[in-house]
Design a protein around this motif. Structure first.
Motif, PDB file in Angstrom:
ATOM      1  N   ALA A 204     -13.276   9.555   0.926  1.00 13.81           N
ATOM      2  CA  ALA A 204     -12.623   9.810   2.040  1.00 13.81           C
ATOM      3  C   ALA A 204     -13.275   9.805   3.483  1.00 13.81           C
ATOM      4  N   ARG A 205     -14.456  10.435   3.332  1.00 14.92           N
ATOM      5  CA  ARG A 205     -15.040  10.669   4.896  1.00 14.92           C
ATOM      6  C   ARG A 205     -15.454   9.461   5.131  1.00 14.92           C
ATOM      7  N   ARG A 206     -15.965   8.460   4.228  1.00 11.61           N
ATOM      8  CA  ARG A 206     -16.441   6.882   4.544  1.00 11.61           C
ATOM      9  C   ARG A 206     -15.402   6.243   5.069  1.00 11.61           C
ATOM     10  N   ALA A 207     -14.233   6.432   4.329  1.00  9.04           N
ATOM     11  CA  ALA A 207     -13.073   5.399   4.755  1.00  9.04           C
ATOM     12  C   ALA A 207     -12.820   5.681   6.028  1.00  9.04           C
ATOM     13  N   ALA A 208     -12.595   7.025   6.393  1.00  9.51           N
ATOM     14  CA  ALA A 208     -11.989   7.709   7.674  1.00  9.51           C
ATOM     15  C   ALA A 208     -12.825   6.995   8.619  1.00  9.51           C
ATOM     16  N   HIS A 209     -14.378   7.094   8.575  1.00 12.85           N
ATOM     17  CA  HIS A 209     -14.902   6.442   9.727  1.00 12.85           C
ATOM     18  C   HIS A 209     -14.865   5.169   9.754  1.00 12.85           C
ATOM     19  N   SER A 210     -14.698   4.496   8.561  1.00 16.92           N
ATOM     20  CA  SER A 210     -14.996   3.010   8.600  1.00 16.92           C
ATOM     21  C   SER A 210     -13.842   2.319   9.275  1.00 16.92           C
ATOM     22  N   TRP A 211     -12.377   2.733   9.086  1.00 16.79           N
ATOM     23  CA  TRP A 211     -11.409   2.089   9.573  1.00 16.79           C
ATOM     24  C   TRP A 211     -11.068   2.397  11.013  1.00 16.79           C
ATOM     25  N   ARG A 212     -11.307   3.481  11.343  1.00 21.93           N
ATOM     26  CA  ARG A 212     -10.986   4.346  12.484  1.00 21.93           C
ATOM     27  C   ARG A 212     -11.831   3.722  13.374  1.00 21.93           C
ATOM     28  N   TRP A 213     -13.201   3.502  13.185  1.00 22.68           N
ATOM     29  CA  TRP A 213     -14.186   2.961  14.278  1.00 22.68           C
ATOM     30  C   TRP A 213     -14.781   1.530  13.894  1.00 22.68           C
TER      31      TRP A 213
ATOM     32  N   GLN B  22      -5.728   9.132   0.911  1.00 23.94           N
ATOM     33  CA  GLN B  22      -5.223   7.877   0.205  1.00 23.94           C
ATOM     34  C   GLN B  22      -4.866   7.193   1.600  1.00 23.94           C
ATOM     35  N   LEU B  23      -4.457   7.535   2.817  1.00 22.85           N
ATOM     36  CA  LEU B  23      -4.109   6.934   3.965  1.00 22.85           C
ATOM     37  C   LEU B  23      -5.228   6.243   4.610  1.00 22.85           C
ATOM     38  N   HIS B  24      -6.545   6.766   4.635  1.00 20.34           N
ATOM     39  CA  HIS B  24      -7.819   6.353   4.999  1.00 20.34           C
ATOM     40  C   HIS B  24      -8.088   5.086   4.023  1.00 20.34           C
ATOM     41  N   LEU B  25      -8.119   5.132   2.820  1.00 18.34           N
ATOM     42  CA  LEU B  25      -8.157   4.225   1.709  1.00 18.34           C
ATOM     43  C   LEU B  25      -7.396   2.969   1.975  1.00 18.34           C
ATOM     44  N   ASP B  26      -6.251   3.195   2.384  1.00 20.29           N
ATOM     45  CA  ASP B  26      -5.210   2.288   2.601  1.00 20.29           C
ATOM     46  C   ASP B  26      -5.271   1.576   3.763  1.00 20.29           C
TER      47      ASP B  26
ATOM     48  N   CYS C 118      -8.431   0.942   5.151  1.00 15.54           N
ATOM     49  CA  CYS C 118      -9.397   0.100   5.027  1.00 15.54           C
ATOM     50  C   CYS C 118      -8.871  -1.257   4.687  1.00 15.54           C
ATOM     51  N   ASP C 119      -8.214  -1.277   3.325  1.00 16.15           N
ATOM     52  CA  ASP C 119      -7.657  -2.408   2.763  1.00 16.15           C
ATOM     53  C   ASP C 119      -6.661  -3.189   3.532  1.00 16.15           C
ATOM     54  N   ALA C 120      -6.011  -2.359   4.622  1.00 13.35           N
ATOM     55  CA  ALA C 120      -4.974  -3.105   5.369  1.00 13.35           C
ATOM     56  C   ALA C 120      -5.763  -3.991   6.161  1.00 13.35           C
ATOM     57  N   LEU C 121      -6.689  -3.567   6.933  1.00 15.39           N
ATOM     58  CA  LEU C 121      -7.425  -4.016   7.845  1.00 15.39           C
ATOM     59  C   LEU C 121      -8.370  -5.228   7.356  1.00 15.39           C
ATOM     60  N   ASP C 122      -8.931  -5.117   6.227  1.00 13.61           N
ATOM     61  CA  ASP C 122      -9.542  -6.081   5.606  1.00 13.61           C
ATOM     62  C   ASP C 122      -8.510  -7.490   5.336  1.00 13.61           C
ATOM     63  N   TRP C 123      -7.464  -7.018   4.946  1.00 19.82           N
ATOM     64  CA  TRP C 123      -6.254  -8.074   4.664  1.00 19.82           C
ATOM     65  C   TRP C 123      -5.951  -8.909   5.789  1.00 19.82           C
ATOM     66  N   ALA C 124      -5.635  -8.025   7.142  1.00 16.14           N
ATOM     67  CA  ALA C 124      -5.372  -8.521   8.158  1.00 16.14           C
ATOM     68  C   ALA C 124      -6.400  -9.684   8.697  1.00 16.14           C
TER      69      ALA C 124
ATOM     70  N   LEU D  46       0.933  -1.121  -0.038  1.00 20.72           N
ATOM     71  CA  LEU D  46      -0.113  -0.004   0.007  1.00 20.72           C
ATOM     72  C   LEU D  46       0.686   1.422  -0.065  1.00 20.72           C
ATOM     73  N   LYS D  47       0.338   2.286  -0.408  1.00 22.74           N
ATOM     74  CA  LYS D  47       1.021   3.746  -0.405  1.00 22.74           C
ATOM     75  C   LYS D  47       1.437   4.180   0.868  1.00 22.74           C
ATOM     76  N   ASN D  48       0.389   4.198   1.628  1.00 24.19           N
ATOM     77  CA  ASN D  48       0.515   5.250   2.982  1.00 24.19           C
ATOM     78  C   ASN D  48       0.559   4.315   4.083  1.00 24.19           C
ATOM     79  N   VAL D  49       0.669   2.972   3.946  1.00 19.20           N
ATOM     80  CA  VAL D  49       0.334   2.190   4.953  1.00 19.20           C
ATOM     81  C   VAL D  49       1.378   0.821   4.909  1.00 19.20           C
ATOM     82  N   LYS D  50       2.140   0.689   5.987  1.00 22.79           N
ATOM     83  CA  LYS D  50       3.020  -0.387   5.805  1.00 22.79           C
ATOM     84  C   LYS D  50       2.760  -1.353   6.899  1.00 22.79           C
ATOM     85  N   ILE D  51       3.186  -2.724   6.345  1.00 26.32           N
ATOM     86  CA  ILE D  51       2.680  -3.855   7.165  1.00 26.32           C
ATOM     87  C   ILE D  51       3.956  -4.709   7.309  1.00 26.32           C
TER      88      ILE D  51
END
Length: 276
Positions: free
Chosen positions: A88-97, A35-39, A41-47, A7-12
């Motif tokens: 971005a708003r949907r992704a920000a809320h989705s992953w953070r909570w 982009q970090l918010h979108l990343d 969401c993808d990172a947590l779905d993967w994990a 991912l661009k803005n998240v490292k695993i």
């Protein structure tokens, strides 16, 4: 071994069964961009789906946890792009909570350096939080003439007492990791040089327990907080019964056998052998 998502803005990174999900904009103190918010969401779905991941540790790169929203990219950068703003708003809320608070595996926030504004929400959404003694927390929104929005104000009231919540939200004063632990905003603070080791110690403790038991227990604790006694009684009975049918390790039966028959397990004095 499952490949780690790129991912661009998240490292695993992996450390055994513990997976570090790292906010990776160190040049901006990991301020959250669209982009970090979108990343994330993808990172947590993967994990969540990765079979090798038993525990997730959320942290930031470059010595800081998160400086809040990136005001330039998140607000000004989406002014003329309503589609990106909504995504971005949907992704920000989705992953953070939503994703973190209901994550199927144990989650630990490992906080060092700055944790400001919108960075509070994922710390609270994680099941556990460990911080460096010298970490700096701050609800600085009032200094910009705005409120702690995006669920921040609500999330803060879930873990802080009223006096602490209103004091730090209204004054904007920062507080340290040591003070955060004293207020029970986090589980504990440790010297910065031992932060990773202390976090991994907790992670390894969680790894050793029944995954189904851990998941159902943390879901139960979160759910019953706002229930009446009668609702909680019914819910917990149903949750307990359901666990018996979804636990592939049959942990309850094994623990009873080790405790009653084999005398090899004594709660508080010895470890339950999941393989037994």
């Amino acid at each position: 071994m499952t490949d780690i998502i790129q991912l661009k803005n998240v490292k695993i990174e992996r450390d055994g069964g513990t997976t570090f999900v790292i906010l990776n904009r160190p040049e901006k103190r990991n301020a959250m961009s669209p982009q970090l918010h979108l990343d994330m969401c993808d990172a947590l779905d993967w994990a969540a789906e990765d079979e090798e991941t038993k525990v997730v540790v959320l942290t930031g790169a470059g010595g800081n946890f998160c400086a809040g929203q990136d005001l330039k990219l998140y607000f000004r950068g989406t002014e003329d792009d309503p589609i990106l703003r909504n995504r971005a708003r949907r992704a920000a809320h989705s992953w953070r909570w939503d994703k973190l608070s209901m994550f199927p595996k144990p989650t630990i926030a490992m906080v060092h350096g700055y944790c400001f504004g919108g960075g509070f929400t994922p710390v609270i959404a994680c099941d556990f939080a460990v911080a460096a003694d010298n970490a700096i927390f701050g609800l600085s929104e009032v200094n910009w003439g705005i409120i702690p929005g995006g669920l921040v104000a609500w999330a803060v009231t879930q873990v802080l007492g009223y006096r602490d919540a209103i004091y730090y939200a209204v004054t904007g004063d920062p507080f340290s990791g040591t003070e955060a632990a004293a207020m029970k905003f986090i589980n504990k603070s440790v010297p910065p040089e031992t932060l990773r080791a202390a976090t991994l110690e907790l992670a390894h403790k969680l790894e050793a327990k029944s995954p189904a038991g851990v998941r159902y227990t943390k879901e139960a604790i979160r759910s019953v907080r706002n229930m009446s006694k009668e609702q909680a009684y019914d819910y917990l009975n149903c949750k307990s019964d359901a666990l018996k049918y979804v636990d592939p390790e049959n942990g309850r039966k094994k623990a009873m056998k080790q405790f009653l028959d084999e005398k090899t397990y004594k709660p508080g004095l010895g470890e339950f052998n999941r393989a037994g």
